[in-house]
Design an enzyme around this catalytic site. Structure first.
Site, PDB file in Angstrom:
ATOM      1  N   CYS A 181     -17.550  35.658 -19.048  1.00  0.00           N
ATOM      2  CA  CYS A 181     -18.127  37.084 -19.574  1.00  0.00           C
ATOM      3  C   CYS A 181     -18.229  36.781 -21.145  1.00  0.00           C
ATOM      4  O   CYS A 181     -19.355  37.077 -21.762  1.00  0.00           O
ATOM      5  CB  CYS A 181     -16.991  38.062 -19.773  1.00  0.00           C
ATOM      6  SG  CYS A 181     -16.793  38.833 -17.989  1.00  0.00           S
TER       7      CYS A 181
HETATM    8  C1  BEZ Z   1     -14.464  35.509 -16.082  1.00  0.00           C
HETATM    9  O1  BEZ Z   1     -15.576  36.223 -17.037  1.00  0.00           O
HETATM   10  O2  BEZ Z   1     -14.667  34.119 -16.417  1.00  0.00           O
HETATM   11  C2  BEZ Z   1     -14.263  36.486 -15.023  1.00  0.00           C
HETATM   12  C3  BEZ Z   1     -13.884  37.681 -15.221  1.00  0.00           C
HETATM   13  C4  BEZ Z   1     -12.974  38.422 -14.281  1.00  0.00           C
HETATM   14  C5  BEZ Z   1     -12.997  37.611 -13.015  1.00  0.00           C
HETATM   15  C6  BEZ Z   1     -13.200  36.393 -13.124  1.00  0.00           C
HETATM   16  C7  BEZ Z   1     -14.029  35.747 -13.850  1.00  0.00           C
END
Ligand code: BEZ
Length: 211
Positions: free
Chosen positions: A44
């Site tokens: 994210c």
């Molecule tokens: C991420 O942004 O890395 C992420 C967010 C939620 C679950 C898995 C990965």
């Protein structure tokens, strides 16, 4: 389930740039509403940095961009520092804090069999008429390609204006396809310089209004 051509639901929201009412915020522009699963997570963080970097490209196309997750406003504001520090681009568009999941539920951004509390990576492209033009869903483990969202917007804006469709992998400036619903007689009026007929249903023409 929200489907293409439906009116994008209106809502009130708290954002990092203050409270908004969505339809009033769109205000006759194109808009991209996209969700991410969670603040302070790696993929994210890269996505929000990528959108901040591409913001001038969205602006150039007259597209407003707004992000969303179920995290509270103080988390969005604290995380913004990490995005600027690690991605080299500070947040330059609003992020919705949907802590009570009202908007996530309205748009179907929570897919319980993937995760029953977090939003998936949804993208909604909304036209100036407030109708849904595109929706995409990516899993939490895959960061999105926002250049592809810009490419689709180029196609949507072109095909909203002209009786054409865009072929696979089309990019701004490349040849396009005359829509099958336009007969040859009408096509002659719209495309007086002619076109290439590969099949009666596959007529290729230079992009109208090419920049
Ligand atoms: C991420 O942004 O890395 C992420 C967010 C939620 C679950 C898995 C990965």
């Amino acid at each position: 389930m929200l489907q293409l051509g439906d009116t994008a639901p209106d809502f009130e929201a708290q954002t990092t740039e203050g409270p908004i009412r969505f339809h009033a915020w769109i205000e006759g522009s194109w808009a991209v509403l996209f969700s991410h699963p969670k603040d302070f997570t790696p993929v994210c963080t890269t996505e929000l940095g990528a959108v901040a970097r591409l913001k001038p490209e969205f602006d150039r196309r007259g597209v407003k961009v707004i992000g969303l997750s179920v995290d509270p406003l103080p988390d969005h504001k604290a995380w913004a520092g990490d995005i600027a520090e690690t991605q080299g681009h500070a947040l330059n568009f609003p992020l919705i804090a949907d802590s009570d999941r009202t908007i996530s539920d309205l748009y179907g951004m929570i897919h319980p069999n993937a995760n029953d509390t977090l939003t998936v990576r949804s993208v909604y492209v909304i036209g100036p008429d407030k109708k849904l033009k595109l929706s995409l869903t990516y899993p939490a483990s895959t960061g999105r390609n926002f250049a592809e969202i810009l490419r689709v917007i180029d196609s949507l804006q072109l095909t909203a204006e002209h009786s054409v469709a865009t072929p696979a992998d089309w990019r701004q400036g490349e040849d396009v396809i005359i829509v099958p619903s336009l007969g040859d007689d009408e096509a002659k009026k719209r495309f007086p310089d002619g076109w290439k007929t590969l099949k009666p249903y596959l007529r290729v023409v230079p992009q109208p209004g090419k920049r």
